[in-house]
Design a protein around this motif. Structure first.
Motif, PDB file in Angstrom:
ATOM      1  N   PHE A  80       0.832  -1.194   0.000  1.00 39.67           N
ATOM      2  CA  PHE A  80       0.000   0.000   0.000  1.00 39.67           C
ATOM      3  C   PHE A  80       0.875   1.255   0.000  1.00 39.67           C
ATOM      4  O   PHE A  80       0.602   2.216  -0.719  1.00 39.67           O
ATOM      5  CB  PHE A  80      -0.941   0.011   1.207  1.00 39.67           C
ATOM      6  CG  PHE A  80      -2.106   0.939   1.027  1.00 39.67           C
ATOM      7  CD1 PHE A  80      -3.257   0.508   0.392  1.00 39.67           C
ATOM      8  CD2 PHE A  80      -2.038   2.256   1.466  1.00 39.67           C
ATOM      9  CE1 PHE A  80      -4.340   1.371   0.203  1.00 39.67           C
ATOM     10  CE2 PHE A  80      -3.105   3.122   1.286  1.00 39.67           C
ATOM     11  CZ  PHE A  80      -4.254   2.679   0.659  1.00 39.67           C
ATOM     12  N   ILE A  81       1.947   1.235   0.791  1.00 41.19           N
ATOM     13  CA  ILE A  81       2.884   2.359   0.780  1.00 41.19           C
ATOM     14  C   ILE A  81       3.537   2.479  -0.592  1.00 41.19           C
ATOM     15  O   ILE A  81       3.725   3.590  -1.112  1.00 41.19           O
ATOM     16  CB  ILE A  81       3.955   2.186   1.878  1.00 41.19           C
ATOM     17  CG1 ILE A  81       3.296   2.143   3.259  1.00 41.19           C
ATOM     18  CG2 ILE A  81       4.990   3.295   1.805  1.00 41.19           C
ATOM     19  CD1 ILE A  81       2.534   3.401   3.618  1.00 41.19           C
ATOM     20  N   LYS A  82       3.883   1.340  -1.185  1.00 41.09           N
ATOM     21  CA  LYS A  82       4.480   1.352  -2.519  1.00 41.09           C
ATOM     22  C   LYS A  82       3.525   1.994  -3.533  1.00 41.09           C
ATOM     23  O   LYS A  82       3.941   2.799  -4.374  1.00 41.09           O
ATOM     24  CB  LYS A  82       4.817  -0.076  -2.950  1.00 41.09           C
ATOM     25  CG  LYS A  82       5.472  -0.179  -4.317  1.00 41.09           C
ATOM     26  CD  LYS A  82       5.813  -1.637  -4.651  1.00 41.09           C
ATOM     27  CE  LYS A  82       6.450  -1.741  -6.028  1.00 41.09           C
ATOM     28  NZ  LYS A  82       6.805  -3.169  -6.330  1.00 41.09           N
ATOM     29  N   ALA A  83       2.246   1.662  -3.441  1.00 38.14           N
ATOM     30  CA  ALA A  83       1.259   2.227  -4.357  1.00 38.14           C
ATOM     31  C   ALA A  83       1.139   3.735  -4.189  1.00 38.14           C
ATOM     32  O   ALA A  83       1.067   4.484  -5.170  1.00 38.14           O
ATOM     33  CB  ALA A  83      -0.099   1.563  -4.146  1.00 38.14           C
ATOM     34  N   LEU A  84       1.123   4.198  -2.941  1.00 42.56           N
ATOM     35  CA  LEU A  84       0.997   5.632  -2.684  1.00 42.56           C
ATOM     36  C   LEU A  84       2.174   6.417  -3.237  1.00 42.56           C
ATOM     37  O   LEU A  84       2.048   7.616  -3.531  1.00 42.56           O
ATOM     38  CB  LEU A  84       0.857   5.896  -1.183  1.00 42.56           C
ATOM     39  CG  LEU A  84      -0.420   5.392  -0.512  1.00 42.56           C
ATOM     40  CD1 LEU A  84      -0.389   5.711   0.972  1.00 42.56           C
ATOM     41  CD2 LEU A  84      -1.660   6.005  -1.159  1.00 42.56           C
ATOM     42  N   ASN A  85       3.319   5.766  -3.394  1.00 43.06           N
ATOM     43  CA  ASN A  85       4.516   6.443  -3.884  1.00 43.06           C
ATOM     44  C   ASN A  85       4.672   6.368  -5.400  1.00 43.06           C
ATOM     45  O   ASN A  85       5.664   6.868  -5.943  1.00 43.06           O
ATOM     46  CB  ASN A  85       5.761   5.860  -3.202  1.00 43.06           C
ATOM     47  CG  ASN A  85       5.843   6.252  -1.735  1.00 43.06           C
ATOM     48  OD1 ASN A  85       5.432   7.348  -1.360  1.00 43.06           O
ATOM     49  ND2 ASN A  85       6.356   5.358  -0.902  1.00 43.06           N
TER      50      ASN A  85
END
Length: 211
Positions: A80-85
Motif C-alpha cells: 500500500f505504501i508502494k502504491a501511494l509512492n
C-alpha cells in the motif's frame, strides 16, 4: 506521514470522497460487485486514486476492473505504501501489485484500534466464558503450508508460515489499556480470541502454540 480514516460500512452507509486524496477498498468475492459500484460512484465526483485489496483480488487478480487504479494481492502493509509512492498512480488502470510478504511480523506495529468503531468493543455476551465481557481478536500467525483447493489462505498469505512471538502476543492487552495511554478511549479487553492462519497449528509449530 499519512492521515488515515476507516470508513466501516457495518456502521456507516455513505462517504464524502472530497475529503480524501486516496481511497482503499477491501473486498471479498461476494462483495466485489458492490466494491466496483462504490468506486464508480466515487469517480463520478472526484478523480482520486482508488486501490482495491482483499481476498477476492488476491485470488482472482485477472478480474480487476479498470475503475481501480491498483489492485494489491496478499498482505497490504508494504504494497500500500508502494502504491501511494507511484508518481502516476491516478493514471494507472487495473495495475496489479504482486504479493510482498512481511517476513518478521513482529516488526509490524499493533493495529491502531482508535480508528475502529468503538461499538466493536462494547460489552457482549461471550458464550465461551458464559458472561458479558469485552473480547478482542488477534491473528497470531500468517501463511499456511497446505494447499487446500477450497481455501484462499495460500493466495492471500502465501505458503511461508510466520508466527508472532509470545512476547508480541502478550503485549496486546497493554495496547488496549487506556491507563497506559497508547490509544485514547479504548477499554481493556478481558478475553482474547486467538486466531491462527494455519489449521492444526500444533502440527506446524508446537512450541508457539504452547507458549
Amino acid at each position: 506521514h499519512h492521515e488515515v480514516e476507516i470508513i466501516d460500512f457495518n456502521w456507516v452507509k455513505s462517504i464524502n470522497p472530497v475529503k480524501y486524496d486516496c481511497i482503499g477498498i477491501s473486498s471479498m468475492t461476494k462483495d466485489y460487485g458492490q466494491a466496483i459500484t462504490l468506486a464508480k460512484g466515487i469517480k463520478k465526483f472526484l478523480q482520486i486514486p482508488i486501490i482495491i485489496g482483499g481476498v477476492h483480488i488476491s485470488t482472482l487478480p485477472d478480474s480487476i476492473d479498470p475503475i481501480f487504479n491498483v489492485g494489491i494481492r496478499g498482505e497490504g502493509e508494504l504494497n500500500f505504501i508502494k502504491a501511494l509512492n507511484i508518481r502516476n498512480l491516478n493514471q494507472l488502470k487495473g495495475h496489479i501489485l504482486e504479493p510482498q510478504i512481511v517476513d518478521n511480523i513482529d516488526s509490524l506495529p499493533y493495529p491502531d484500534w482508535s480508528l475502529a468503531d468503538k461499538r466493536y468493543f462494547d460489552y457482549q455476551p461471550n458464550t465461551t466464558w458464559s458472561e458479558f465481557c469485552r473480547e478482542g481478536v488477534m491473528l497470531t500467525s500468517r501463511g499456511c503450508p497446505y494447499n487446500c483447493i477450497f481455501c484462499s489462505s495460500k493466495s492471500f498469505w502465501g505458503n511461508k508460515v510466520r508466527f508472532h512471538s509470545p512476547a508480541y502476543v502478550g503485549r496486546a492487552d497493554v495496547v488496549f489499556d487506556p491507563d497506559l495511554k497508547p490509544l485514547e478511549g479504548i477499554i481493556p479487553i478481558k478475553y482474547w480470541k486467538v486466531v491462527n492462519s494455519v489449521p492444526q497449528e500444533m502440527d506446524v509449530n508446537e512450541k508457539a502454540a504452547v507458549d
